[in-house]
Each structure stands twice: as structure tokens, then as C-alpha cells.
Design a protein around this motif. Structure first.
Motif, PDB file in Angstrom:
ATOM      1  N   ASP A   1      -5.961   6.875  -5.185  1.00  0.00           N
ATOM      2  CA  ASP A   1      -4.840   7.110  -6.094  1.00  0.00           C
ATOM      3  C   ASP A   1      -5.197   6.912  -7.561  1.00  0.00           C
ATOM      4  O   ASP A   1      -4.621   7.561  -8.435  1.00  0.00           O
ATOM      5  CB  ASP A   1      -3.677   6.181  -5.736  1.00  0.00           C
ATOM      6  CG  ASP A   1      -3.000   6.562  -4.427  1.00  0.00           C
ATOM      7  OD1 ASP A   1      -3.355   7.615  -3.868  1.00  0.00           O
ATOM      8  OD2 ASP A   1      -2.113   5.810  -3.977  1.00  0.00           O
TER       9      ASP A   1
ATOM     10  N   ARG B   1       2.737   1.575 -12.023  1.00  0.00           N
ATOM     11  CA  ARG B   1       3.088   1.907 -10.635  1.00  0.00           C
ATOM     12  C   ARG B   1       4.554   1.603 -10.350  1.00  0.00           C
ATOM     13  O   ARG B   1       5.211   0.796 -11.018  1.00  0.00           O
ATOM     14  CB  ARG B   1       2.203   1.133  -9.654  1.00  0.00           C
ATOM     15  CG  ARG B   1       2.401  -0.371  -9.692  1.00  0.00           C
ATOM     16  CD  ARG B   1       1.828  -1.043  -8.453  1.00  0.00           C
ATOM     17  NE  ARG B   1       1.891  -2.488  -8.549  1.00  0.00           N
ATOM     18  CZ  ARG B   1       2.986  -3.211  -8.318  1.00  0.00           C
ATOM     19  NH1 ARG B   1       4.123  -2.613  -7.998  1.00  0.00           N
ATOM     20  NH2 ARG B   1       2.959  -4.528  -8.416  1.00  0.00           N
TER      21      ARG B   1
ATOM     22  N   ALA C   1       2.024   5.778  -7.249  1.00  0.00           N
ATOM     23  CA  ALA C   1       0.933   5.541  -8.193  1.00  0.00           C
ATOM     24  C   ALA C   1       1.305   6.068  -9.579  1.00  0.00           C
ATOM     25  O   ALA C   1       1.976   7.085  -9.717  1.00  0.00           O
ATOM     26  CB  ALA C   1      -0.345   6.207  -7.702  1.00  0.00           C
TER      27      ALA C   1
ATOM     28  N   ASP D   1       0.803  -1.224   0.000  1.00  0.00           N
ATOM     29  CA  ASP D   1       0.000   0.000   0.000  1.00  0.00           C
ATOM     30  C   ASP D   1       0.835   1.273   0.000  1.00  0.00           C
ATOM     31  O   ASP D   1       0.382   2.315   0.502  1.00  0.00           O
ATOM     32  CB  ASP D   1      -0.954   0.004   1.203  1.00  0.00           C
ATOM     33  CG  ASP D   1      -2.345   0.501   0.815  1.00  0.00           C
ATOM     34  OD1 ASP D   1      -2.688   0.441  -0.379  1.00  0.00           O
ATOM     35  OD2 ASP D   1      -3.078   0.964   1.714  1.00  0.00           O
TER      36      ASP D   1
ATOM     37  N   ILE E   1      -2.286  -3.290  -2.752  1.00  0.00           N
ATOM     38  CA  ILE E   1      -2.896  -2.019  -2.349  1.00  0.00           C
ATOM     39  C   ILE E   1      -4.281  -2.307  -1.787  1.00  0.00           C
ATOM     40  O   ILE E   1      -4.865  -3.366  -2.036  1.00  0.00           O
ATOM     41  CB  ILE E   1      -3.003  -1.016  -3.526  1.00  0.00           C
ATOM     42  CG1 ILE E   1      -3.951  -1.537  -4.602  1.00  0.00           C
ATOM     43  CG2 ILE E   1      -1.626  -0.712  -4.103  1.00  0.00           C
ATOM     44  CD1 ILE E   1      -4.223  -0.525  -5.704  1.00  0.00           C
ATOM     45  N   SER E   2      -4.794  -1.365  -1.029  1.00  0.00           N
ATOM     46  CA  SER E   2      -6.126  -1.516  -0.440  1.00  0.00           C
ATOM     47  C   SER E   2      -7.195  -0.967  -1.382  1.00  0.00           C
ATOM     48  O   SER E   2      -6.909  -0.240  -2.348  1.00  0.00           O
ATOM     49  CB  SER E   2      -6.194  -0.766   0.891  1.00  0.00           C
ATOM     50  OG  SER E   2      -6.041   0.639   0.666  1.00  0.00           O
TER      51      SER E   2
ATOM     52  N   GLU F   1      -9.237   1.310  -0.551  1.00  0.00           N
ATOM     53  CA  GLU F   1      -9.212   2.748  -0.326  1.00  0.00           C
ATOM     54  C   GLU F   1      -8.142   3.420  -1.199  1.00  0.00           C
ATOM     55  O   GLU F   1      -8.365   4.488  -1.771  1.00  0.00           O
ATOM     56  CB  GLU F   1      -8.961   3.048   1.143  1.00  0.00           C
ATOM     57  CG  GLU F   1     -10.102   2.654   2.080  1.00  0.00           C
ATOM     58  CD  GLU F   1     -10.196   1.151   2.328  1.00  0.00           C
ATOM     59  OE1 GLU F   1     -11.244   0.682   2.818  1.00  0.00           O
ATOM     60  OE2 GLU F   1      -9.200   0.430   2.025  1.00  0.00           O
ATOM     61  N   THR F   2      -6.973   2.795  -1.298  1.00  0.00           N
ATOM     62  CA  THR F   2      -5.911   3.346  -2.144  1.00  0.00           C
ATOM     63  C   THR F   2      -6.293   3.277  -3.614  1.00  0.00           C
ATOM     64  O   THR F   2      -5.982   4.186  -4.398  1.00  0.00           O
ATOM     65  CB  THR F   2      -4.590   2.588  -1.891  1.00  0.00           C
ATOM     66  OG1 THR F   2      -4.192   2.802  -0.533  1.00  0.00           O
ATOM     67  CG2 THR F   2      -3.485   3.065  -2.816  1.00  0.00           C
TER      68      THR F   2
END
Length: 595
Positions: free
Chosen positions: A571, A464, A460, A456, A563-564, A566-567
Motif C-alpha cells: 500500500d 491513513r 491507505a 491491517d 498493519i503488516s 506486506e501491507t
């Protein structure tokens, strides 16, 4: 001193013979490297592959190097020979058959003191025609504290350990015992270090023997003409690659941490500045603007052996990518079209006796800066900023005997055109391997309690950046450590709209559980049994606009727990449901709101 002569008559060699001879030279260097690995005692050579092997002509022009070794070891071998030739000429000394020369002078070609070379001359009759040499990073070189990395408080070159300036360790085949006695009496873990040195000599002798066999097969005139042809071919390849760039000046600046906990502004947050001047088939690399040397701290980079290797390696790797161009012969010809300008007294061209032993990470940052400048001329051939490296020197005493272990903590690459950055690898001119956990725990009073990707945090981008790793080392008995690292204060740069990466971190966890954050450079300090180092590796910078990344690629990263959710939204503007399904309609809306 031996007279260096050219071939007595002009010989024309066809391209097929040139290619066959070049291949034979490369095979010799590779054989030297594998023999050194298999004969070595310490894991820094046997497992990490922190060594070099190569063949050089009598003038110090590189002919071939071991493909499996690190560029920071094999690349400087020609510089070692030029330094040895100069020193021995000044002394009026002569090289003879059967000699073996030991050399580690950071101001005469060597990269730094712990990288000790052993060079074996090759003669044809009475004429010196070539050298076969090996270099290797040694666990200890007799400095003020245990280990040969992590020595970040040496005040000058004399505090960095033993200096060997073109010293004969074999004289016409006879072992020079006083030198070997000095080594054993002044180096910690001398059984390992001296054993590694003897392995180096054996590997170099094999290389010399194989070169002599080539002379017997082709004759000296044909062999030397083929070597010249191979260098000329490499030069043509490099000139062609440079000519494909648009003429212009391309400048970039990055920063090294230095000593972030220092009150002296001259010791921290130091700029490395590179200006590339591309003119036709040649490049001038100007380091004007780089910080001045630090007189009493060993983060200075020798111009020959460190700075030049960082520059040559980066330009070669970017402009002559083997994925595009196929096999590239690595010899002196590649460097001919590249001119380096480095103001005397700067970090990349220090003045003796400025200390240099901790030049590893600053040199890698110099390579990254060269790539950042090249990005303006060849944007689809570079990556975003790299996550730099860290070395911890673990050590201790066991019944009066020292143990020392050097662990290189990997970094990561930035995203690149068409591909994500590589995760948890050594970067640019380092190219070493990490040690297997089984090997560490079998031989040392250490336990590796955690080893995984750092999730995470990747920069970005459309592609990535690579992820760093998290590694934890627990002491099973009282010991000590010192740390040499970079990249705590400055995030790896993003490119073409990509986000910056994530800096590295380092914590020392006490027996009671309290954690203490440490800077990237830590002088030798005691460590109690049960205390644990936790190293969080850096994440590379992103390449391209993150909103252009394929939603399917973002979902894959979420499913892989890199990554989550949320990310993914924050992002990349990608909406992943709680059931881990891709919501394309919501993604299109989220991205549309940001445009």
C-alpha cells in the motif's frame, strides 16, 4: 394556547453581558445533562450518553445544548418544541406552570419514536418565555419486538411503538397517572424505561429552575436581549465561515446498504445525493436525487430531527472547527444561513406513516455525504469517508421478565489533512460511548470474549483512515437479537488519492463453531446459549497519496501491529525488514518504480 410575546421594550446589551449569559445558559444545559446521566437506570443513557439536554425559547429557537450529549439528541430539541407548539395550538390546549410535556412524534420534530422528550415550561409571570428539555433513547418503546434499535421490519409508524404527541404527564404539578399506567403496561423493561423518564423530568426541572434564577438576576428584558445577541453572534460566525468558501455548486453521492438480502431493488443500494450551492454568506443544501422513501421499512429519515441535524452538524463541524475557531456557541443562529431542500417522499423527507425508527445509520451516511460535497470547497477541512455504525439489540426473558440491552458498535473516521483518522469511535452526529465490559457482564447474561482493533484494513493514504474494532458477544443463556447497521456493501470513500476503507462485517458463530455471515440489518431472531456475535468494524478512507506517507509513520504502524510488513510494501511502497527495521534505500526504489 399560550401567546408567545417578545420583550415589551427594546434593550441594548453589551457584548460582555451577551457572552456571560451565553455561558450561563450552556452551564445550565451541561448541569442538566450530568444530572440525567447520574440519575438514569439504563446503560444507554448512563454509559453510552445517548441523551440530550437543552434550553429553547418560547418560539422554539435553540439557546444552548449540553456539550457532553450526542448532537442527534440535543440538536432536535428546538424541533420538538416547534412540534409541541403546533400540536397544542391545533388542539386549543394551554401550557401552564407545573406542566411537563412528553413528546416523541417523528413527524413533529422528534428524531424517532424511542427518543422521548420531556419538556418543562418556564414562565415569567403569566408569560411563557422558554423551555428546558431533555431527550433520551429508551431501551423499549412498545414496538413489535424487544428493544428500540434493530427494529428493521416495521411496516409503518404504528408498528414502531407508542406515539406520544405533546402529552401532558404532569398537569399543573399533578402527575397524570393514566399516562404513567399506559407506559408501565405497554413497555418492556418498564422499570428501567420509566425510571429513565423520571430522571429526564427531574433534570429538565433543574434546567427550568436555573433559567428562572437567570431571570431574577438579569431581568427578563436584559436576558431576552442577551439571548438574541448570542444568536446573532453565532449567525455572524457561520456567515463568515461560509463567505470564506468559493461560490459554486458542489455535489456528491454515496449509498446506503438498505436491505442487501432483499430481492427488491427499491429496498437496497439506495443513493443519497447532496448538492451544496454556496452563494456569498449562505448555503443551500439540495437533496434532490436521493432515493425515494421505502414505504414499509423503517430506514426513512425525518426531515426535522434527523436529516436537518445531520446537515447542520456537518457544516458546523467542518466550517467552524473548534480547534481553529475556539469555542462556538451552539444555538439557532448557526442554522440561519443554511437552507435545506428535500423533495417530499424521499428518504430524507418521508411522508407519514412511513416508518423511521431505523433512521440512525442512514442519517449518519447523509452527514458523510454532506462532508464529501464540502470536500470540494474546503479540501483541507474534511476527512475521508467515515466507517458507519451498527447497533445490536440484545434481549431475552428471565423468569418471565424481559431484559434488553442496546450496544452501539463504533465506526471510524477517514484520514484528514495532517492527521490520521480516529480509530474505533462513533462518528459525525452519533458521538455516543460504548459500554464498559464490566458493566455489561455485571448486569446482563452476556460475555464479551473479544475486544480489539481490527488490524491491517485501514484505508491507505498520506494520512491513513482510522481502524474499526472487533467485538464478540456470547450469550450465557437463550435470548434473541436484532441488528440495525450500515456500511457492509459500500467502502468508505478515499480522498485526494487516498484508498477506500474497509466495509463492516457481522458473523454469528454457532455453538458447534459454524459461522454465518449476516447483512447489516437483521430482524429479531432467537439466539441460543453459547452462540456468539462477532462484529468487525469498518475502516475509514485514506487522505492523500499513500506513497507520500512518511516511511517512519508506516514503520510505526508496523511496530504497533496495525498493519503488516506486506501491507506496508503493497500500500505504501515502504520496505520493512524481517528484523522490523526501515530500509530507506529499498523504500526509495520501490516507490520510484510506481511513479
Amino acid at each position: 394556547m399560550n401567546e408567545v410575546l417578545t420583550s415589551p421594550k427594546s434593550v441594548t446589551v453589551d457584548p460582555v453581558t451577551v457572552a456571560v449569559v451565553q455561558g450561563a445558559l450552556e452551564n445550565i444545559a451541561v448541569e442538566m445533562g450530568y444530572r440525567l446521566m447520574r440519575m438514569s437506570y439504563s446503560s444507554i443513557i448512563r454509559e453510552s450518553e445517548d441523551f440530550g439536554a437543552g434550553l429553547v425559547d418560547a418560539e422554539g429557537r435553540g439557546l444552548a445544548e449540553s456539550a457532553q450529549s450526542t448532537p442527534l439528541q440535543s440538536g432536535p430539541i428546538p424541533g420538538y418544541i416547534k412540534g409541541i407548539n403546533r400540536i397544542m395550538a391545533e388542539r386549543g390546549e394551554t401550557v401552564r406552570p407545573g406542566d411537563v410535556i412528553m413528546h416523541n412524534d417523528a413527524y413533529s420534530g422528534a428524531s424517532h419514536g424511542p427518543d422521548v422528550a420531556f419538556m418543562v415550561p418556564v414562565f415569567h409571570g403569566d408569560r411563557l418565555v422558554a423551555w428546558a428539555g431533555t431527550t433520551a433513547h429508551h431501551l423499549d418503546i412498545g414496538a413489535l419486538t424487544p428493544g428500540s434499535c434493530g427494529i428493521v421490519n416495521a411496516i409503518d409508524a404504528y408498528a414502531e411503538g407508542l406515539q406520544f404527541k405533546a402529552i401532558k404527564v404532569y398537569d399543573e404539578g399533578r402527575k397524570v397517572m393514566p399516562v404513567w399506567n399506559i407506559l408501565r403496561d405497554n413497555i418492556r423493561v418498564s422499570d428501567l424505561v420509566v425510571g429513565d423518564m423520571e430522571a429526564q423530568i427531574a433534570a429538565a426541572r433543574i434546567g427550568a429552575k436555573r433559567f428562572e434564577e437567570l431571570i431574577d438576576r438579569y431581568g427578563i428584558e436584559t436576558l431576552e436581549a442577551a439571548c438574541t445577541g448570542a444568536m446573532d453572534h453565532a449567525e455572524r460566525l457561520m456567515r463568515g465561515a461560509i463567505a470564506a468558501l468559493p461560490d459554486g455548486d458542489y455535489a456528491a453521492t454515496t449509498y446506503i446498504d438498505g436491505f442487501l438480502d432483499s430481492d427488491d431493488p427499491g429496498r437496497k443500494e439506495l443513493p443519497i445525493t447532496v448538492t451544496l450551492r454556496v452563494r456569498g454568506e449562505e448555503i443551500e443544501v439540495d437533496l434532490t436525487g436521493t432515493a425515494r422513501q421505502v414505504d414499509d421499512a423503517p430506514i426513512n429519515m425525518p426531515l426535522v430531527g434527523t436529516a436537518d441535524i445531520a446537515i447542520w452538524l456537518t457544516i458546523r463541524s467542518v466550517l467552524l472547527d473548534t480547534a481553529v475557531h475556539g469555542h462556538i456557541p451552539v444555538n439557532e443562529g448557526l442554522t440561519r444561513p443554511i437552507r435545506i431542500v428535500a423533495p417530499e417522499g424521499c428518504l430524507a423527507n418521508p411522508i407519514f406513516p412511513a416508518p423511521t425508527i431505523a433512521r440512525f445509520c442512514p442519517g449518519n451516511q447523509l452527514a458523510d455525504t454532506v462532508m464529501k460535497a464540502l470536500a470540494q470547497a474546503a479540501p483541507e477541512q474534511v476527512s475521508g469517508g467515515i466507517g458507519n455504525l451498527k447497533v445490536i439489540a440484545f434481549s431475552g426473558l428471565n423468569h418471565g421478565k424481559h431484559w434488553v440491552h442496546m450496544e452501539i458498535f463504533e465506526g471510524s473516521y477517514g484520514g484528514r489533512y495532517g492527521r490520521d483518522g480516529m480509530d474505533a469511535v462513533d462518528t459525525l452526529y452519533a458521538n455516543t460511548r460504548n459500554n464498559p465490559i464490566e458493566d455489561i457482564e455485571t448486569h446482563l447474561p452476556l460475555r464479551v470474549s473479544r475486544y480489539e482493533l481490527r488490524e491491517d484494513v485501514a484505508g491507505a493514504g498520506k494520512w491513513r483512515g482510522g481502524l474499526g474494532s472487533i467485538r464478540s458477544f456470547e450469550y450465557l443463556g437463550d435470548g434473541a437479537a436484532s441488528v440495525e447497521g450500515e456500511g457492509h456493501g459500500f467502502a468508505p470513500w478515499g480522498f485526494r488519492g487516498g484508498a477506500v476503507g474497509k466495509p463492516a462485517e457481522l458473523c454469528l458463530h454457532g455453538v458447534a463453531g459454524a459461522a454465518r455471515e449476516l447483512p447489516s440489518k437483521v430482524p429479531h431472531m432467537p439466539i441460543a446459549a453459547g452462540e456468539r456475535f462477532e462484529c468487525l468494524g469498518p475502516a475509514g478512507g485514506g487522505y492523500g497519496n499513500p506513497l507520500e506517507r512518511s516511511p517512519e509513520a508506516v514503520l510505526e504502524d508496523v511496530l504497533d501491529e496495525l498493519i503488516s510488513r506486506e501491507t506496508a510494501l503493497a500500500d505504501y511502497g515502504v520496505v520493512v525488514s524481517e528484523t522490523l527495521d526501515l530500509d530507506l534505500a529499498a523504500t526509495e526504489k520501490a516507490r520510484g518504480e510506481r511513479c
